[in-house]
Design an enzyme around this catalytic site. Structure first.
Site, PDB file in Angstrom:
ATOM      1  N   TYR A 120      60.642  75.192  53.438  1.00  0.00           N
ATOM      2  CA  TYR A 120      60.071  74.088  52.649  1.00  0.00           C
ATOM      3  C   TYR A 120      58.731  74.516  52.044  1.00  0.00           C
ATOM      4  CZ  TYR A 120      58.645  69.253  51.539  1.00  0.00           C
ATOM      5  OH  TYR A 120      58.244  68.099  50.903  1.00  0.00           O
ATOM      6  N   LYS A 151      57.926  74.689  48.077  1.00  0.00           N
ATOM      7  CA  LYS A 151      56.920  73.833  47.440  1.00  0.00           C
ATOM      8  C   LYS A 151      55.769  74.659  46.853  1.00  0.00           C
ATOM      9  CE  LYS A 151      58.860  69.759  47.994  1.00  0.00           C
ATOM     10  NZ  LYS A 151      59.289  68.945  46.849  1.00  0.00           N
ATOM     11  N   VAL A 178      54.302  60.453  53.680  1.00  0.00           N
ATOM     12  CA  VAL A 178      54.710  59.206  53.020  1.00  0.00           C
ATOM     13  C   VAL A 178      55.898  58.629  53.786  1.00  0.00           C
ATOM     14  CG1 VAL A 178      55.336  58.134  50.814  1.00  0.00           C
ATOM     15  CG2 VAL A 178      54.146  60.340  50.814  1.00  0.00           C
TER      16      VAL A 178
HETATM   17  N1  LIG Z   1      57.890  61.758  52.377  1.00  0.00           N
HETATM   18  C1  LIG Z   1      56.939  62.656  52.517  1.00  0.00           C
HETATM   19  O1  LIG Z   1      56.163  62.610  53.478  1.00  0.00           O
HETATM   20  C2  LIG Z   1      56.766  63.744  51.475  1.00  0.00           C
HETATM   21  C3  LIG Z   1      55.630  64.552  51.567  1.00  0.00           C
HETATM   22  C4  LIG Z   1      55.439  65.551  50.628  1.00  0.00           C
HETATM   23  C5  LIG Z   1      56.360  65.739  49.626  1.00  0.00           C
HETATM   24  N2  LIG Z   1      57.465  64.943  49.567  1.00  0.00           N
HETATM   25  C6  LIG Z   1      58.420  65.207  48.481  1.00  0.00           C
HETATM   26  O2  LIG Z   1      58.659  64.013  47.775  1.00  0.00           O
HETATM   27  C7  LIG Z   1      59.961  64.067  47.202  1.00  0.00           C
HETATM   28  C8  LIG Z   1      60.704  62.782  47.507  1.00  0.00           C
HETATM   29  O3  LIG Z   1      60.901  62.679  48.888  1.00  0.00           O
HETATM   30  P1  LIG Z   1      61.023  61.300  49.670  1.00  0.00           P
HETATM   31  O4  LIG Z   1      60.087  61.397  50.796  1.00  0.00           O
HETATM   32  O5  LIG Z   1      60.954  60.177  48.742  1.00  0.00           O
HETATM   33  O6  LIG Z   1      62.487  61.480  50.275  1.00  0.00           O
HETATM   34  P2  LIG Z   1      63.772  60.545  50.316  1.00  0.00           P
HETATM   35  O7  LIG Z   1      64.726  61.282  51.187  1.00  0.00           O
HETATM   36  O8  LIG Z   1      63.415  59.155  50.685  1.00  0.00           O
HETATM   37  O9  LIG Z   1      64.296  60.572  48.818  1.00  0.00           O
HETATM   38  C9  LIG Z   1      64.796  61.746  48.225  1.00  0.00           C
HETATM   39  C10 LIG Z   1      65.955  61.388  47.311  1.00  0.00           C
HETATM   40  O10 LIG Z   1      66.388  62.599  46.679  1.00  0.00           O
HETATM   41  C11 LIG Z   1      67.811  62.594  46.662  1.00  0.00           C
HETATM   42  N3  LIG Z   1      68.305  63.965  46.621  1.00  0.00           N
HETATM   43  C12 LIG Z   1      68.219  64.896  47.599  1.00  0.00           C
HETATM   44  N4  LIG Z   1      68.819  66.018  47.205  1.00  0.00           N
HETATM   45  C13 LIG Z   1      69.295  65.793  45.968  1.00  0.00           C
HETATM   46  C14 LIG Z   1      70.027  66.584  45.042  1.00  0.00           C
HETATM   47  N5  LIG Z   1      70.396  67.833  45.334  1.00  0.00           N
HETATM   48  N6  LIG Z   1      70.355  66.045  43.850  1.00  0.00           N
HETATM   49  C15 LIG Z   1      70.012  64.759  43.542  1.00  0.00           C
HETATM   50  N7  LIG Z   1      69.322  63.976  44.387  1.00  0.00           N
HETATM   51  C16 LIG Z   1      68.977  64.491  45.582  1.00  0.00           C
HETATM   52  C17 LIG Z   1      68.207  61.906  47.956  1.00  0.00           C
HETATM   53  O11 LIG Z   1      69.533  61.402  47.882  1.00  0.00           O
HETATM   54  C18 LIG Z   1      67.159  60.819  48.077  1.00  0.00           C
HETATM   55  O12 LIG Z   1      67.595  59.612  47.508  1.00  0.00           O
HETATM   56  C19 LIG Z   1      60.609  65.325  47.750  1.00  0.00           C
HETATM   57  O13 LIG Z   1      60.523  66.352  46.782  1.00  0.00           O
HETATM   58  C20 LIG Z   1      59.778  65.658  48.951  1.00  0.00           C
HETATM   59  O14 LIG Z   1      59.802  67.035  49.240  1.00  0.00           O
HETATM   60  C21 LIG Z   1      57.691  63.942  50.469  1.00  0.00           C
END
Ligand SMILES: NC(=O)c1ccc[n+]([C@@H]2O[C@H](COP(=O)([O-])OP(=O)(O)OC[C@H]3O[C@@H](n4cnc5c(N)ncnc54)[C@H](O)[C@@H]3O)[C@@H](O)[C@H]2O)c1
Length: 364
Positions: free
Chosen positions: A269, A273, A302
């Protein structure tokens, strides 16, 4: 399954014979974990979600109600009442909280941030948002739609997309259900967008299983790299020609705290990133002067459905030590506020920025 998922039907009520302190929804997570009965209930709930208490580090000083408030409806008031009743041997406690951890005070309850819509900020614009079925992507898509934009909402889950579209019946939302690593999906997204593509938010992403490099499997490495980096690159590659023709366009990629430091996730990861940061900067440089801006947002913790799974004891120990400086998790809507700022014309003159939206974690 995410951190706050909960399957009530499998919950067992342990004996409360040795429980003297009373628990309530206002008791902190730490008080729940320290309680002989409440601790068992809470740990069983975490185990059902494939988690353990170590993932709760930054929110241990929060009340159960406050954590539930960030669970996106997965932990309901009814569940809390049920937990409190079981923990207190059948009665709902009016007692504020047990004080089993005076040495570590609770985080003060701060006033909640209130979203303020800017009406018409995206009027007349078509904005592609990936990951729109959940979490940060859904919050971003929702904010754009509620500010007058036409959203092309992309996700691998058709059910979640349809629910999202139905939840905003007044808005203009076209859905594309598909995998962003798949060329046919990319083609379909561009076709659905049609004449113009004003902005792209590359939000879809997945976590790894928190393994250091000597424990990472080829399967985890490829999957994480494919979704987080290759999918992001493919969609950028597909929309840029249209943006060059239009002489305008805004792309926001979602990196992570793990895109700017080594202590936030496993090797796969973190590498994916960091690569998103490189892709963002290279593109910002390449398209300077063309009307296209390319930026990234780096979220801290988040509360979403993203899976946080620890498959390495060694890494978990290191991570927990480092997480002492991590601010508590925030909401997806707060991330959407940062992302839509860069997506919108308000972000004019910002190009190549990697914007931490992490409550100050990266400043530590
Ligand atoms: N939640 C956190 O703490 C956090 C922290 C840093 C970065 N992020 C980043 O934020 C972004 C969103 O994450 P989130 O926390 O909202 O997660 P989440 O799992 O709630 O939402 C992610 C969405 O992406 C969709 N998805 C996954 N793989 C996919 C693919 N191959 N094609 C199409 N859709 C796909 C999933 O179905 C899901 O609906 C991600 O890139 C994650 O790495 C999240």
């Amino acid at each position: 399954m995410g951190l706050f998922s909960h399957n009530k039907s499998q919950e067992q009520a342990p004996s409360s014979d040795n429980a003297d302190a009373q628990l309530s929804g206002d008791s902190t997570i730490r008080e729940w974990l320290d309680h002989p009965v409440g601790g068992q209930i809470f740990r069983a709930m975490l185990a059902e979600a494939g988690q353990n208490e170590k993932v709760l580090g930054p929110v241990k000083g929060w009340s159960l109600k406050r954590v539930a408030g960030m669970s996106q409806g997965k932990m309901t008031d009814e569940m809390i009442t049920d937990m409190v009743q079981k923990a207190n041997g059948g009665s709902v406690s009016a007692v504020p909280s047990a004080s089993t951890s005076a040495a570590e005070p609770s985080a003060p309850d701060m006033p909640e941030w209130q979203e303020k819509i800017t009406p018409g900020r995206f009027a007349g614009q078509t904005v592609i948002v990936t990951g729109a079925g959940s979490g940060i992507g859904q919050a971003t898509a929702s904010r754009v739609a509620r500010e007058g934009g036409r959203v092309v909402a992309v996700d691998i889950s058709p059910e979640r997309l349809n629910d999202f579209k139905a939840s905003l019946s007044e808005a203009t939302i076209d859905v594309v259900a598909g995998d962003i690593t798949n060329d046919e999906t990319i083609e379909q997204i561009v076709q659905t967008a049609g004449e113009r593509i004003d902005a792209l938010a590359n939000v879809a992403g997945i976590m790894d299983n928190m393994t250091p490099v000597h424990e990472v499997s080829d399967e985890v490495w490829s999957r994480v790299m494919n979704v987080n980096l290759v999918g992001t690159m493919k969609l950028m590659r597909a929309v840029v020609p249209k943006m060059l023709e239009q002489k305008s366009g805004s792309i926001v990629n979602i990196t992570s705290e793990a895109g700017i430091r080594g202590a936030a996730a496993g090797a796969a990861y973190t590498a994916s990133k960091h690569a998103v940061v490189g892709l963002t900067k290279s593109s910002a440089f390449a398209y300077t002067g063309t009307g296209i801006r390319v930026n990234a947002v780096a979220p801290g913790g988040v509360a979403t459905n993203i899976e946080a799974k620890f498959d390495s004891d060694m890494f978990m120990e290191r991570f927990n030590a480092a997480s002492a400086i991590m601010p508590p998790p925030t909401t997806a809507n707060q991330l959407a506020a940062s992302i839509t700022f860069l997506l919108s014309d308000d972000g004019t003159n910002v190009n190549g920025a990697i914007l931490p939206s992490d409550g100050g974690w990266s400043a530590a």
